[in-house]
Design an enzyme around this catalytic site. Structure first.
Site, PDB file in Angstrom:
ATOM      1  N   PHE A   1       0.853  -1.185   0.000  1.00 39.28           N
ATOM      2  CA  PHE A   1       0.000   0.000   0.000  1.00 39.28           C
ATOM      3  C   PHE A   1       0.891   1.237   0.000  1.00 39.28           C
ATOM      4  O   PHE A   1       1.734   1.398   0.882  1.00 39.28           O
ATOM      5  CB  PHE A   1      -0.944   0.037   1.205  1.00 39.28           C
TER       6      PHE A   1
ATOM      7  N   ASP B   1       9.273   2.526   1.687  1.00 44.12           N
ATOM      8  CA  ASP B   1       8.105   3.277   2.139  1.00 44.12           C
ATOM      9  C   ASP B   1       7.945   3.003   3.631  1.00 44.12           C
ATOM     10  O   ASP B   1       7.459   1.946   4.045  1.00 44.12           O
ATOM     11  CB  ASP B   1       6.865   2.841   1.351  1.00 44.12           C
TER      12      ASP B   1
ATOM     13  N   LYS C   1       2.905   9.461   8.330  1.00 43.42           N
ATOM     14  CA  LYS C   1       2.004   9.251   9.472  1.00 43.42           C
ATOM     15  C   LYS C   1       2.507   9.766  10.830  1.00 43.42           C
ATOM     16  O   LYS C   1       1.998  10.735  11.349  1.00 43.42           O
ATOM     17  CB  LYS C   1       1.642   7.772   9.561  1.00 43.42           C
TER      18      LYS C   1
HETATM   19  C1  LIG Z   1      -0.889   5.246   4.954  1.00 49.31           C
HETATM   20  C2  LIG Z   1       0.165   4.842   4.006  1.00 49.31           C
HETATM   21  C3  LIG Z   1       0.415   5.575   2.833  1.00 49.31           C
HETATM   22  C4  LIG Z   1      -0.457   6.724   2.398  1.00 49.31           C
HETATM   23  O1  LIG Z   1      -0.398   7.810   3.262  1.00 49.31           O
HETATM   24  P1  LIG Z   1      -1.477   9.000   3.113  1.00 49.31           P
HETATM   25  O2  LIG Z   1      -0.991  10.021   4.086  1.00 49.31           O
HETATM   26  O3  LIG Z   1      -2.806   8.435   3.434  1.00 49.31           O
HETATM   27  O4  LIG Z   1      -1.408   9.483   1.711  1.00 49.31           O
HETATM   28  C5  LIG Z   1       1.489   5.192   2.047  1.00 49.31           C
HETATM   29  N1  LIG Z   1       2.257   4.157   2.371  1.00 49.31           N
HETATM   30  C6  LIG Z   1       2.042   3.417   3.480  1.00 49.31           C
HETATM   31  C7  LIG Z   1       2.953   2.289   3.799  1.00 49.31           C
HETATM   32  C8  LIG Z   1       0.976   3.722   4.325  1.00 49.31           C
HETATM   33  O5  LIG Z   1       0.736   2.977   5.395  1.00 49.31           O
END
Ligand SMILES: *Cc1c(COP(=O)(O)O)cnc(C)c1O
Length: 403
Positions: free
Chosen positions: A137, A222, A251
């Site tokens: 994701f 990521d 986050k």
């Molecule tokens: C939540 C998340 C995203 C997206 O972040 P947003 O601030 O919602 O755009 C991208 N990568 C990972 C691994 C995530 O958990």
């Protein structure tokens, strides 16, 4: 406002993009939140790994208050004091030399993908392909969505950005079969969050790095969800003894304030020259002041130690439940991102709903994995309270199925 009033306004006026639980949270402190009717909940979702220091941590609140009275926003036409300070802290504690600041995880990943393309374009080596993982994701904007290896998020939005390929996570042979001299980057979450709290085998990420080096491709981690102390070290990659070329954060970076960051080595970051990429709000004084307070608290207040020790305690307690309930398949994770995988057919969503009614917030990812991502300042006695409620819910579920 009471729950009912907020829910009515929401359904009338807010875009219907979330399947929301029928409560509104109006207040938070530490690991607890309160809804519009005054009911208290123990929060093991932390705004989805955002409120890593708990709700309204005093250091973050103080930093926001002070900065709000001084300067809330100024354009990146000028140097920004708090932005420079946050970037210097992040590079001082990571592999990276440069930071691009933005406002969300998806934006950070867009910056990472754009940087990888620009890097090869400036070398005169036109590489476009990005390999990412199945069940990954990376966010909802078009670049991040193309990188996300889950069809359910992409349906209805095609055609997607081109040149993305997906391989199974934790499968080095599949990666070796997919990579080529046309590959610009491999993009991977060190631990998959939304995909079900999937932890790779020990050597996997090191092997990925080796494959990248062999083909001259960039490695992008990521760490939007697992960075900022979530795994018990400031960055998740530290647990795997491997460094990426680019890393994204968001986050947990600013204690609850919207922020995103893309970090890179000097060599790679040099491809971003003035005008190449930008964000109006990126690195603004308010979010970066919150970021400085949040990162300093994680680094200097024993937060990482607490994450490791209470994380170990949580795993032990969850394994205790596993011996008791036969439909729990596996407990896995690292630090304070822990998943409880349930057997096929067990309705994780029903257990989440029952926990909510009993005053506990958890969520379910990848269809059948309950995810526990409490604040990194959570105490053992709050874990005990959580386990008590969860056990009652599992008992309820077991009985509802046997009758
Ligand atoms: C939540 C998340 C995203 C997206 O972040 P947003 O601030 O919602 O755009 C991208 N990568 C990972 C691994 C995530 O958990």
């Amino acid at each position: 406002m009471a729950n009912k009033e907020i829910i009515e306004l929401t359904s009338k006026h807010v875009a219907n993009t979330y399947g929301r639980f029928p409560i509104a949270i109006v207040k938070g402190e530490g690991c607890y939140v309160w809804d519009g009717d005054g009911k208290r909940y123990l929060d093991f979702t932390s705004g989805l790994a955002v409120c890593n220091l708990g709700h309204c941590h005093p250091a973050v609140v103080a930093a926001i208050k002070a900065q709000a009275e001084k300067l809330i926003h100024i354009s990146n036409l000028y140097h920004i004091e708090t932005q420079s300070e946050l970037a210097s802290i992040l590079t001082g504690h990571s592999f990276a030399d440069k930071v691009f600041l933005c406002n969300s995880g998806a934006e950070a990943n867009e910056a990472a993908i754009k940087l990888a393309r620009k890097y090869f374009s400036m070398k005169g080596d036109g590489r476009f392909q990005v390999i990412s993982m199945e069940k990954s994701f990376h966010g909802r904007t078009f670049g991040a969505l193309a990188a996300t290896g889950q069809k359910k998020f992409q349906l209805g939005f095609e055609p997607l950005l081109e040149k993305f390929t997906y391989v199974p996570f934790d499968d080095i042979a599949a990666l070796k079969a997919a990579i080529s001299p046309k590959t610009a980057a491999i993009m991977v979450e060190p631990i998959q969050g939304e995909g079900g709290v999937n932890v790779p085998s020990r050597e996997y990420l090191k092997e990925v790095k080796k494959v990248c080096e062999e083909f001259g491709a960039l490695l992008i981690f990521d760490e939007v969800q697992v960075g900022m102390g979530r795994t018990g070290t400031l960055f998740a990659y530290e647990n795997f003894d491997v460094k990426p070329d680019i890393m994204t954060l968001a986050k947990g970076l600013a204690g609850g304030v919207a922020i995103g960051a893309m970090l890179a080595t000097d060599e790679v970051a040099a491809a971003f020259t003035p005008g190449a990429h930008a964000s109006t709000f990126g690195g603004n004084p308010l979010s970066t002041a919150a970021g400085i307070a949040a990162v300093n608290t994680v680094l200097n207040e024993g937060v990482l130690e607490n994450c490791r020790s209470v994380g170990g305690y949580l795993v032990k307690k969850l394994n205790g439940l596993k011996t008791e309930f036969k439909f729990i398949r596996e407990i896995r994770g690292m630090g304070l991102i822990i998943g409880m995988e349930l057997d096929e057919g067990v309705k994780g969503g029903d257990i989440v709903k029952d926990c909510l009614a009993k005053g506990l917030l958890i969520n379910c990812v990848g269809d059948k994995t309950l995810r526990f991502i409490p604040a990194l300042i959570v105490k053992e006695k709050e874990v005990d309270e959580m386990i008590g409620i969860l056990k009652a819910s599992l008992d309820w579920y077991k009985e509802s199925k046997s009758s």
